[in-house]
Design an enzyme around this catalytic site. Structure first.
Site, PDB file in Angstrom:
ATOM      1  N   ASN A   1      15.590 -12.778  25.102  1.00 38.14           N
ATOM      2  CA  ASN A   1      15.786 -13.132  26.502  1.00 38.14           C
ATOM      3  C   ASN A   1      16.825 -14.240  26.621  1.00 38.14           C
ATOM      4  O   ASN A   1      16.567 -15.388  26.273  1.00 38.14           O
ATOM      5  CB  ASN A   1      14.468 -13.570  27.138  1.00 38.14           C
ATOM      6  CG  ASN A   1      14.596 -13.814  28.620  1.00 38.14           C
ATOM      7  OD1 ASN A   1      15.673 -13.786  29.188  1.00 38.14           O
ATOM      8  ND2 ASN A   1      13.466 -14.063  29.259  1.00 38.14           N
TER       9      ASN A   1
ATOM     10  N   LEU B   1      16.968  -9.428  38.200  1.00 40.96           N
ATOM     11  CA  LEU B   1      15.767  -8.631  38.433  1.00 40.96           C
ATOM     12  C   LEU B   1      15.897  -7.204  37.910  1.00 40.96           C
ATOM     13  O   LEU B   1      14.894  -6.570  37.598  1.00 40.96           O
ATOM     14  CB  LEU B   1      15.425  -8.610  39.923  1.00 40.96           C
ATOM     15  CG  LEU B   1      14.852  -9.907  40.480  1.00 40.96           C
ATOM     16  CD1 LEU B   1      14.688  -9.811  41.989  1.00 40.96           C
ATOM     17  CD2 LEU B   1      13.526 -10.254  39.815  1.00 40.96           C
TER      18      LEU B   1
ATOM     19  N   ARG C   1      25.378 -23.780  28.456  1.00 40.41           N
ATOM     20  CA  ARG C   1      24.471 -22.862  27.788  1.00 40.41           C
ATOM     21  C   ARG C   1      25.115 -21.513  27.471  1.00 40.41           C
ATOM     22  O   ARG C   1      24.782 -20.879  26.475  1.00 40.41           O
ATOM     23  CB  ARG C   1      23.214 -22.670  28.643  1.00 40.41           C
ATOM     24  CG  ARG C   1      22.314 -23.891  28.592  1.00 40.41           C
ATOM     25  CD  ARG C   1      21.354 -23.997  29.767  1.00 40.41           C
ATOM     26  NE  ARG C   1      20.505 -25.168  29.647  1.00 40.41           N
ATOM     27  CZ  ARG C   1      20.913 -26.422  29.885  1.00 40.41           C
ATOM     28  NH1 ARG C   1      22.147 -26.660  30.265  1.00 40.41           N
ATOM     29  NH2 ARG C   1      20.088 -27.440  29.729  1.00 40.41           N
TER      30      ARG C   1
ATOM     31  N   VAL D   1      20.632 -17.391  36.518  1.00 37.51           N
ATOM     32  CA  VAL D   1      20.083 -17.674  37.834  1.00 37.51           C
ATOM     33  C   VAL D   1      20.256 -19.172  38.069  1.00 37.51           C
ATOM     34  O   VAL D   1      19.744 -19.985  37.298  1.00 37.51           O
ATOM     35  CB  VAL D   1      18.594 -17.280  37.934  1.00 37.51           C
ATOM     36  CG1 VAL D   1      18.089 -17.450  39.358  1.00 37.51           C
ATOM     37  CG2 VAL D   1      18.376 -15.853  37.449  1.00 37.51           C
TER      38      VAL D   1
ATOM     39  N   HIS E   1      14.085 -18.115  46.577  1.00 34.09           N
ATOM     40  CA  HIS E   1      14.510 -16.896  45.880  1.00 34.09           C
ATOM     41  C   HIS E   1      14.709 -17.170  44.388  1.00 34.09           C
ATOM     42  O   HIS E   1      14.393 -16.328  43.542  1.00 34.09           O
ATOM     43  CB  HIS E   1      15.794 -16.346  46.510  1.00 34.09           C
ATOM     44  CG  HIS E   1      16.263 -15.060  45.920  1.00 34.09           C
ATOM     45  ND1 HIS E   1      15.541 -13.889  46.017  1.00 34.09           N
ATOM     46  CD2 HIS E   1      17.377 -14.755  45.210  1.00 34.09           C
ATOM     47  CE1 HIS E   1      16.194 -12.923  45.404  1.00 34.09           C
ATOM     48  NE2 HIS E   1      17.308 -13.425  44.898  1.00 34.09           N
TER      49      HIS E   1
END
Length: 177
Positions: free
Chosen positions: A114, A59, A128, A83, A90
């Site tokens: 991104n 965030l 990844r 994440v 959440h």
């Protein structure tokens, strides 16, 4: 049977120096280290330079990019984090809000790749993040470099955003009439 092939565009070439800021959240330090290694390698392959800043979580990545865009001289940014879905909602908040904020910055003309991974489990993240596997850190750097190339291709020194004051125009030897 082989899966679909993915086309990867060649790296853009630049005639002026390019400097990127890697904004990383090392919440999962080992994954972050892999993402950063992939991003650095891609940036260096393009002949560009980089700096890095760490923030606590996904965030905070768009906020750090926004601050850097206002207060520094970077050409573009690489957003790196991970994440992993947990037991609460959440996950959805962090994924959606960080992605939305990065997209809004991009729509304002900020060149951002991104690379925030949003995955179901740690194993998916490892694949990844690994520079020898999916190399999403390198992919994010690659995307940022292409956006920088586009902004330079289409940029004009006389094209501003919003209004230009009469005082500034006079200093530039221009008139409003």
């Amino acid at each position: 049977m082989a899966g679909p092939s993915h086309y990867i565009m060649p790296l853009p070439e630049f005639d002026k120096p390019v400097k990127l800021l890697i904004v990383a959240s090392p919440y999962y330090k080992d994954l972050s280290d892999h993402q950063i290694a992939g991003a650095k390698a891609e940036i260096e392959k393009a002949g560009a330079t980089w700096d890095i800043v760490n923030v606590p979580g996904a965030l905070e990545i768009p906020t750090a990019i926004s601050i850097a865009e206002r207060m520094s001289n970077f050409d573009g940014y690489v957003a790196l984090g991970c994440v992993i879905r947990g037991e609460t909602t959440h996950y959805d908040t962090v994924c959606n809000d960080s992605s939305r904020a990065i997209q809004l910055l991009g729509l304002q003309g900020v060149c951002i790749g991104n690379g925030i991974l949003t995955v179901e489990n740690y194993e998916q993240a490892q694949v990844r993040a690994d520079p020898a596997d999916q190399n999403k850190g390198g992919g994010a750097a690659h995307a940022a470099l292409h956006l920088i190339a586009l902004s330079r291709k289409w940029g004009r020194p006389d094209k501003g955003i919003g209004f230009t004051s009469d005082i500034l125009l006079a200093q530039q030897g221009k008139t409003t009439a």
